[in-house]
Design a protein around this motif. Structure first.
Motif: not given
Length: 477
Positions: A255-266
């Motif tokens: 879940d943490d990883a998904r959040s960080h990857y989404a932040e990078a994508l944004a």
């Protein structure tokens, strides 16, 4: 990224050829010498992307002084010599305090980003800034902390003082705009975290890597006076979010990883950075595969390929095809998987390119074999998976300790499930030998699965010893 032109004040300094460095190269071609530099870097745990073009820039005098990573490599290659002996100018003469004799209009010069993170033209490193002497002193201290530190904690501590805004704003003082020295420190944090992960795995790093990430976004909030610096900050913050996301991913915090990857994508989309966007989608696809969402893995990998295609890197497209293959394997679509694997192999064979992203240094023949092994394992073709996993472990550069452990753990599991318990136990023992150096929940989870498969075979040669040693491992928290 295409390089931008570098303009300067009238009567620019003419580069002076570095004859001493040319003499040290001897009869070797620039390409052969660059390969020797990369080998020397691996010997001391550095990661430099030296090529013939870089060697030519040094010999022509375009690079007057190397950055800190190259400095350590060159001094390792030529013991007893100083940078001056190698034909370089003193560091103080080409940057910061000693390099400037008067004020310079920031608008009169644009940074050449095509060379980041190696060197800037006519300078010693990419951290050139238009700040005061006091700020140069502060940046020097931070850079030295990055270069001499041994853990991700050092990166976190070193980035801490760069958090502009909070204390200054509370005290009613104006917040200083961010310069390229801070962007350089951010880029160094990304490299440091990647290097430590390659050696030791993610488990001991994730919590400590969160501090540099918070600082990175604080730097973006503070703003920079120059667009080139702003671009570097966005790219650095996005890459750091991906690196921290990977540490979460590899240590089982999906879940943490998904959040960080989404932040990078944004971040990538806000800054219009297709390379960063492709990287974020690449890791999102990998995470989706591991989290049991194979259809999402396929779609994310295909999105990454659409974004990455204009970038001109066959190796990047190869890796993205492997991410897609992993998704097809999870869907039990053997045909789709085989087609994606064939594309990945064909693209890989096109070789290296100047367009290859810096973060892809891990992607060589060993990684190609290892990811293919995972596809065949997911499809239940254990003998084929074991062949590729064995090849991956054999081909892996010794510097990447974590990956050697990963491929060997994959091999052990494939052998166990393929009905070869004695060989599986031997491979499992090799992994246990590496766990003093590597902390990875992924690898420990794989070993636990292998141990369960081997339990009915404890009378086979070596199996009992492996099971007893595995049972004595500290439990994951």
């Amino acid at each position: 990224m295409a390089s931008s032109s570098v303009t300067s004040s009238p009567s620019p300094r003419q580069p002076r050829p570095n004859l001493a460095f040319r003499k040290l190269r001897g009869q070797r071609s620039p390409g052969e010498f660059a390969a020797a530099v990369r080998r020397a870097a691996r010997e001391i745990g550095e990661r430099v992307s030296c090529d013939a073009r870089y060697v030519g820039r040094v010999e022509s005098g375009e690079i007057r002084c190397p950055n800190y990573a190259y400095e350590r490599v060159f001094l390792h290659m030529f013991p007893g010599r100083t940078l001056t002996d190698l034909g370089f100018a003193p560091r103080s003469a080409v940057r910061g305090r000693g390099a400037r004799t008067g004020p310079e209009d920031p608008s009169s010069r644009t940074e050449n980003l095509s060379y980041a993170p190696h060197e800037t033209d006519g300078a010693c490193e990419p951290y050139d800034t238009q700040e005061t002497d006091q700020n140069h002193e502060e940046s020097d201290v931070q850079r030295r902390a990055f270069m001499t530190g041994g853990t991700a904690t050092v990166a976190a501590v070193s980035l801490g003082p760069l958090t502009y805004g909070g204390a200054a704003a509370a005290a009613g003082r104006p917040v200083r705009r961010v310069g390229s020295s801070e962007a350089g420190a951010l880029e160094d944090a990304v490299r440091r975290i990647r290097l430590l992960d390659d050696r030791h795995g993610a488990d001991g790093l994730y919590r400590r890597a969160a501090a540099p990430l918070r600082t990175a976004y604080a730097l973006l909030d503070a703003g920079a006076a120059r667009q080139a610096t702003t671009d570097r900050l966005y790219a650095g913050a996005g890459e750091l979010a991906i690196s921290v996301g990977w540490l979460a991913h590899d240590s089982g915090r999906f879940d943490d990883a998904r959040s960080h990857y989404a932040e990078a994508l944004a971040t990538a989309r806000m800054s219009g950075d297709p390379g960063l966007e492709a990287h974020a989608f690449c890791n999102t696809a990998f995470l989706a595969r591991d989290a049991g969402r194979p259809r999402e893995a396929v779609r994310a990998a295909q999105a990454a390929q659409r974004v990455a295609r204009p970038l001109g890197s066959p190796r990047l497209m190869s890796l993205l095809a492997l991410r897609e293959a992993g998704g097809w394997a999870g869907l039990a679509d053997r045909t789709g998987c085989e087609q994606a694997l064939a594309r990945a192999q064909a693209l890989f064979e096109r070789g290296l390119s100047d367009a290859d992203p810096e973060w892809m240094t891990f992607y060589g023949e060993a990684e190609l074999e290892g990811l293919e092994a995972q596809c065949w394992s997911t499809l239940g073709d254990w003998p084929r998976a074991a062949r590729h996993a064995r090849r991956a472990a054999r081909l892996q550069d010794p510097h990447f300790t974590r990956n050697i452990a990963l491929y060997t753990a994959e091999l052990a599991d494939d052998l166990a499930r393929g009905g070869r318990p004695d060989e599986a136990a031997a491979a499992g023992m090799d992994v246990l030998d590496l766990l003093d150096e590597v902390q990875s929940s992924r690898i420990q989870t794989m070993l636990a699965g292998t141990a369960r498969v081997l339990l009915p075979h404890r009378r086979a040669s070596g199996v009992s010893a492996f099971l007893e040693r595995h049972a004595a491992l500290p439990r994951m928290t």
